[in-house]
Design a protein around this motif. Structure first.
Motif, short mmCIF file in Angstrom:
data_model
loop_
_atom_site.label_atom_id
_atom_site.label_comp_id
_atom_site.label_asym_id
_atom_site.label_seq_id
_atom_site.Cartn_x
_atom_site.Cartn_y
_atom_site.Cartn_z
N MET A 189 0.11 9.13 4.35
CA MET A 189 -0.88 7.43 4.88
C MET A 189 -1.06 7.00 5.91
SD MET A 189 0.93 5.17 2.31
CE MET A 189 0.14 3.41 2.94
N PRO A 190 -1.99 5.95 6.33
CA PRO A 190 -1.75 5.41 7.86
C PRO A 190 -1.47 4.35 7.93
CG PRO A 190 -3.97 5.01 6.55
CD PRO A 190 -3.16 6.12 5.34
N GLY A 191 -0.47 4.00 8.79
CA GLY A 191 0.20 3.29 8.48
C GLY A 191 0.11 1.76 9.62
N GLY A 192 0.94 0.90 9.55
CA GLY A 192 0.19 -0.27 10.42
C GLY A 192 0.53 0.35 11.56
N TRP A 193 -0.36 -0.71 13.06
CA TRP A 193 0.39 -0.53 14.52
C TRP A 193 1.89 -1.01 14.26
CZ3 TRP A 193 2.56 -4.73 16.38
CH2 TRP A 193 2.27 -6.00 15.29
N PHE A 194 3.30 -1.78 13.66
CA PHE A 194 4.00 -1.98 13.86
C PHE A 194 4.88 -0.44 13.27
CE2 PHE A 194 2.22 -3.68 10.18
CZ PHE A 194 3.14 -3.54 9.08
N THR A 195 4.30 0.13 12.38
CA THR A 195 5.22 1.47 12.00
C THR A 195 5.34 2.79 12.58
OG1 THR A 195 3.25 2.67 10.92
CG2 THR A 195 4.23 0.36 9.26
N GLY A 196 4.58 2.29 14.03
CA GLY A 196 4.58 3.34 14.78
C GLY A 196 3.16 4.88 14.14
N GLY A 197 2.93 4.69 13.69
CA GLY A 197 1.94 5.70 13.00
C GLY A 197 2.07 5.92 11.92
N ALA A 198 1.21 7.45 11.30
CA ALA A 198 1.29 7.58 9.82
C ALA A 198 2.75 7.86 8.96
CB ALA A 198 0.68 8.42 9.23
N LEU A 199 2.27 7.33 8.05
CA LEU A 199 3.97 7.50 6.89
C LEU A 199 3.43 8.91 6.15
CD1 LEU A 199 3.37 3.67 5.70
CD2 LEU A 199 5.28 4.69 7.63
N GLY A 200 4.81 9.04 6.27
CA GLY A 200 4.75 10.90 5.51
C GLY A 200 5.30 10.25 3.70
N LEU A 201 4.56 11.07 2.71
CA LEU A 201 4.91 10.64 1.27
C LEU A 201 5.59 11.38 1.04
CD1 LEU A 201 2.53 7.92 0.62
CD2 LEU A 201 4.94 7.18 0.68
N SER A 202 6.36 12.06 0.37
CA SER A 202 6.72 13.14 -0.66
C SER A 202 7.79 13.04 -2.01
CB SER A 202 8.12 14.40 -0.09
OG SER A 202 9.03 14.18 0.14
N ALA A 203 6.88 13.94 -3.21
CA ALA A 203 7.70 13.90 -4.25
C ALA A 203 8.01 15.62 -4.43
CB ALA A 203 6.61 12.79 -5.67
N THR A 204 8.91 15.59 -5.82
CA THR A 204 9.05 16.73 -6.69
C THR A 204 9.49 16.51 -7.62
OG1 THR A 204 10.09 17.19 -4.69
CG2 THR A 204 11.10 18.65 -6.94
N ALA A 205 8.73 17.41 -8.99
CA ALA A 205 8.54 17.52 -10.61
C ALA A 205 9.03 18.51 -10.31
CB ALA A 205 7.10 16.32 -11.02
N THR A 206 9.72 18.94 -11.85
CA THR A 206 9.62 19.50 -12.36
C THR A 206 9.11 20.20 -14.05
OG1 THR A 206 11.97 20.02 -10.97
CG2 THR A 206 12.41 20.96 -12.82
N SER A 220 0.30 -1.39 0.12
CA SER A 220 0.02 0.10 0.73
C SER A 220 0.87 0.85 0.01
CB SER A 220 -0.27 -0.13 1.41
OG SER A 220 -1.96 1.58 1.19
N ALA A 221 2.00 1.10 0.71
CA ALA A 221 2.37 2.68 1.30
C ALA A 221 3.57 2.34 -0.35
CB ALA A 221 3.59 2.15 1.91
N GLY A 222 4.05 1.82 -0.91
CA GLY A 222 4.63 1.60 -2.07
C GLY A 222 3.52 2.09 -3.40
N ALA A 223 2.24 1.75 -3.53
CA ALA A 223 1.24 2.60 -4.63
C ALA A 223 1.10 3.68 -3.91
CB ALA A 223 0.01 1.39 -4.41
N ALA A 224 0.73 4.02 -3.18
CA ALA A 224 0.70 5.53 -3.04
C ALA A 224 2.22 6.09 -2.87
CB ALA A 224 0.53 5.77 -1.05
N ARG A 225 2.88 5.80 -2.80
CA ARG A 225 4.21 6.71 -2.97
C ARG A 225 4.52 6.78 -4.21
NH1 ARG A 225 8.92 10.01 -2.00
NH2 ARG A 225 10.44 9.46 -4.53
N LEU A 226 3.81 5.77 -5.70
CA LEU A 226 3.85 5.97 -7.09
C LEU A 226 3.10 7.07 -7.31
CD1 LEU A 226 3.84 2.35 -8.46
CD2 LEU A 226 5.70 4.41 -8.68
N ARG A 227 1.51 6.95 -6.79
CA ARG A 227 0.25 7.98 -7.06
C ARG A 227 1.24 9.82 -6.22
NH1 ARG A 227 -2.48 4.32 -4.67
NH2 ARG A 227 -2.89 5.63 -2.53
N CYS A 228 2.16 9.20 -5.69
CA CYS A 228 2.59 10.71 -4.94
C CYS A 228 3.14 11.75 -6.08
CB CYS A 228 3.17 11.11 -3.76
SG CYS A 228 3.93 12.12 -2.65
#
Length: 126
Positions: free
Chosen positions: A93-110, A34-42
């Protein structure tokens, strides 16, 4: 009673011991995918927003493009430095209980500003 009776219940006990480990591995795999897919969407959102920004529209329109692609709340920063425009997209994006909370995602484009917007392509060619 045959020899099979002495092992009765062993499979159930082994399953009871192994099931939590299987569930944990499954949860890790699902959150990672899910995090990988969200990263691609970002990254897609940043690229789309940069392309929209290159046409000279308002920052609100750029934010709208990123939001449309990402499908979740995003923070968008637009930096115009002709002939370039740089867009940063940040989301959580929300993470699992083992991730310690939400996961931050960022991307930059020019993107290169369109000539009609002031992107005087001084000596630059693709």
């Amino acid at each position: 009673m045959g020899p099979w009776r002495s092992d009765r219940g062993t499979v159930t006990a082994e399953l009871a011991l192994a099931l939590p480990a299987v569930v944990l591995v499954l949860a890790v795999v699902l959150v990672t995918a899910s995090a990988g897919a969200a990263r691609l969407r970002c990254e897609d959102a940043a690229r789309a927003a940069a392309r929209v920004a290159s046409t000279g529209v308002s920052d609100d329109a750029v934010h709208g493009a990123a939001l449309e692609v990402m499908g979740r709340p995003v923070e968008v920063t637009v930096r115009r430095d002709p002939p370039w425009v740089v867009v940063d997209v940040v989301t959580v994006m929300p993470g699992g209980w083992f991730t310690g909370g939400a996961l931050g995602l960022s991307a930059t484009a020019t993107a290169l500003l369109e000539p009609s917007v002031g992107g005087h392509h001084h000596g630059w060619s693709p």
